[in-house]
Design an enzyme around this catalytic site. Structure first.
Site, PDB file in Angstrom:
ATOM      1  N   LYS A  22       0.835  -1.252   0.113  1.00  0.00           N
ATOM      2  CA  LYS A  22       0.076   0.083  -0.087  1.00  0.00           C
ATOM      3  C   LYS A  22       0.718   1.232  -0.005  1.00  0.00           C
ATOM      4  CE  LYS A  22      -1.449   1.867   3.834  1.00  0.00           C
ATOM      5  NZ  LYS A  22      -1.460   3.270   4.045  1.00  0.00           N
ATOM      6  N   ASN A  23       1.821   1.317   1.058  1.00  0.00           N
ATOM      7  CA  ASN A  23       2.497   2.662   1.038  1.00  0.00           C
ATOM      8  C   ASN A  23       3.211   2.885  -0.287  1.00  0.00           C
ATOM      9  OD1 ASN A  23       1.361   3.188   3.460  1.00  0.00           O
ATOM     10  ND2 ASN A  23       3.193   2.654   4.726  1.00  0.00           N
ATOM     11  N   CYS A 118      -4.577   8.803   9.441  1.00  0.00           N
ATOM     12  CA  CYS A 118      -4.564   8.083  10.732  1.00  0.00           C
ATOM     13  C   CYS A 118      -4.409   9.281  12.148  1.00  0.00           C
ATOM     14  CB  CYS A 118      -3.564   6.971  10.892  1.00  0.00           C
ATOM     15  SG  CYS A 118      -3.942   5.400  10.020  1.00  0.00           S
ATOM     16  N   ASP A 310       4.869   0.355  12.128  1.00  0.00           N
ATOM     17  CA  ASP A 310       3.717  -0.097  11.472  1.00  0.00           C
ATOM     18  C   ASP A 310       3.444  -1.588  11.832  1.00  0.00           C
ATOM     19  OD1 ASP A 310       3.202   2.375  10.238  1.00  0.00           O
ATOM     20  OD2 ASP A 310       3.883   1.581   8.025  1.00  0.00           O
ATOM     21  N   ARG A 402      -8.439  -0.221   4.438  1.00  0.00           N
ATOM     22  CA  ARG A 402      -7.696   0.886   4.072  1.00  0.00           C
ATOM     23  C   ARG A 402      -6.332   0.003   3.727  1.00  0.00           C
ATOM     24  NH1 ARG A 402      -5.928   5.270   7.881  1.00  0.00           N
ATOM     25  NH2 ARG A 402      -4.531   5.347   5.999  1.00  0.00           N
TER      26      ARG A 402
END
Ligand code: UD1
Length: 426
Positions: A22-23, A118, A310, A402
């Site tokens: 994702k990132n 977030c 994370d 997400r």
């Protein structure tokens, strides 16, 4: 609102294929704004965040071809219809802010709302803005928007970050590709996503060297071209499933895993007594724990190659059921222990003292209703639920959607009892 119902206690056995990161995908998508030719991204994760950014890009006039459920996405920013990224869109996801630099670099102007994201701390964007200013941008922050102009284009600059920031390093790298002259980023982030972004930009004709080290050099070019690039595998997703397997017990092989990017996590798992077999060439990571107790291990989150923030929440869930006391120190974000009280609802013994959480392992967690508060926190509750006795209900799972592609499918494929329910279902 959807929620997850987990009946804990099943061991996990089988294979889990790791999705695109994702990132990384979010920054690669922003790169399409730098060129009038199509950028094709393969191994794209189908997530709320990546879909969301594709909508923002479409609002700006990017032609987006990304059929539902597909892992290939084609982005063509031949002609933008707007260089204004509105509040309603940027506030929902912080990484959308990264459209600013590329639009500014290519068009000489852009207006982008300040981001939301977030709830894990203040998360300012001052260093993104300082980097763009160093490259000659005139910035005006007004009414919650950043209005940026560089009428004669951006110019290369030497930018030394006071501390490591992933987002600002990527943002500066994106913008510097089209600047006049050479940009040097010092104290740059060394996360694997930097390498992925630089690889893609170099395929597009950029001249970037040093990505993955703390000094990145970007020689500006007049224009970039289209390219096809495969998004790197998601190290956070891989680490999450590794910890799920360790917490629930069993034997799980992660395929397509970015093994080299997971060093700190692998060391911590091994230290806790979990058997980890990694094969970098085959991109597999096998996690086994059958009956053996977990040892408490202390970790401190750090920029890469340190233990990733994370994965902090997931590791806390694992340490909740370890033998002994583990101290988990969060060094990157100031408000990233919101999962601690939720884990305590399952019977975990966690005391938060400023930047540290002291986790006293308990023999067993017990299922309970809990609430997801942010993306990584929510998946830590899933891990705890899998390891707990009885039923756990995780509410507000839009946070999970997400960042985790087909989470329930991947876990049920390994024997977990986990189901998505909507409001009308018991
Ligand atoms: C990215 C990741 C996120 C990860 C984080 C750290 C994405 C989409 N998100 O977030 O999942 O947890 O890296 O690995 O890639 N800061 C400032 N000023 C700035 C920028 C950052 O003070 O201009 C601070 C932040 O508040 C934070 C620290 O720097 O305390 C690190 O943040 P940063 O590395 O920039 O994280 P993100 O890019 O937001």
């Amino acid at each position: 609102m959807d929620r997850l119902k987990i009946i804990g206690g099943n061991k996990l056995n089988g294979e889990i294929a790791i999705s695109g990161a994702k990132n990384s995908a979010l920054k690669l998508m922003a790169a399409c704004l730098l060129t009038g030719e199509p950028l094709t991204l393969t191994n794209m994760p189908n997530l709320a965040d990546t879909r969301f950014l594709s909508q923002l890009l479409a609002t700006l006039g990017v032609e987006v071809y990304w059929p539902k459920g597909d892992n290939e996405c084609r982005l063509n920013a031949a002609e933008l219809t707007s260089t204004i990224a509105p509040y309603e869109q940027v506030r929902k996801m912080r990484a959308s802010f990264n459209v600013l630099g590329p639009m500014l670099a290519r068009y000489g102007h852009a207006t982008v709302s300040l981001p939301g994201g977030c709830a894990i701390g203040a998360r300012p964007v001052d260093l993104h803005l300082k980097a763009l200013e160093a490259m000659g941008a005139d910035l005006l922050v007004e009414g919650g928007y950043v209005k940026a102009a560089a009428i004669h284009g951006l110019k290369g600059a030497r930018i030394s970050f006071p501390f490591v920031t992933v987002g600002a390093t990527e943002h500066a790298m994106l913008a510097a590709t089209l600047a006049k002259g050479t940009t040097v980023l010092e104290n740059a982030a060394r996360e694997p996503e930097m390498v992925d972004l630089a690889d893609c930009l170099n395929k597009m004709g950029a001249k970037i060297s040093g990505a993955g080290t703390d000094t990145i050099t970007i020689e500006g070019v007049a224009q970039l071209n289209g390219a096809t690039h495969a998004v790197m595998a998601d190290r956070i997703e891989a680490g999450t499933y590794a910890m799920a397997a360790a917490a629930a017990g069993g034997d799980v092989t992660l395929t397509g895993a970015p093994v080299a990017a997971l060093g700190a996590m692998i060391s911590a798992l091994k230290e806790s007594g979990v058997t980890v077999d990694s094969n970098e060439a085959a991109a597999t990571l096998r996690i086994q724990r059958n009956g053996s107790a977990l040892k408490a291990v202390s970790v401190t989150t750090q920029p890469h190659p340190g233990f990733p923030t994370d994965l902090q929440a997931q590791f806390m869930a694992l340490m909740s059921v370890a033998d002994g006391t583990s101290i988990i120190r969060e060094n990157i974000f100031e408000n990233r222990f919101m999962h601690a009280p939720e884990l305590s609802r399952l019977g975990a013994d966690i005391q938060v003292r400023g930047k540290e959480a002291v986790v006293q392992g308990v023999p067993k967690l017990k299922g309970a209703p809990v609430m997801a508060t942010d993306l990584r926190a929510s998946v830590s509750l899933v891990i705890a639920g899998l390891a707990a006795e009885g039923e756990t209900e995780v509410n507000r799972i839009y946070h999970l959607d997400r960042g985790f592609e087909r989470l329930e499918d991947k876990l049920t494929g390994c024997g977990a009892d986990i189901r998505r329910l909507n409001d009308s279902e018991e």
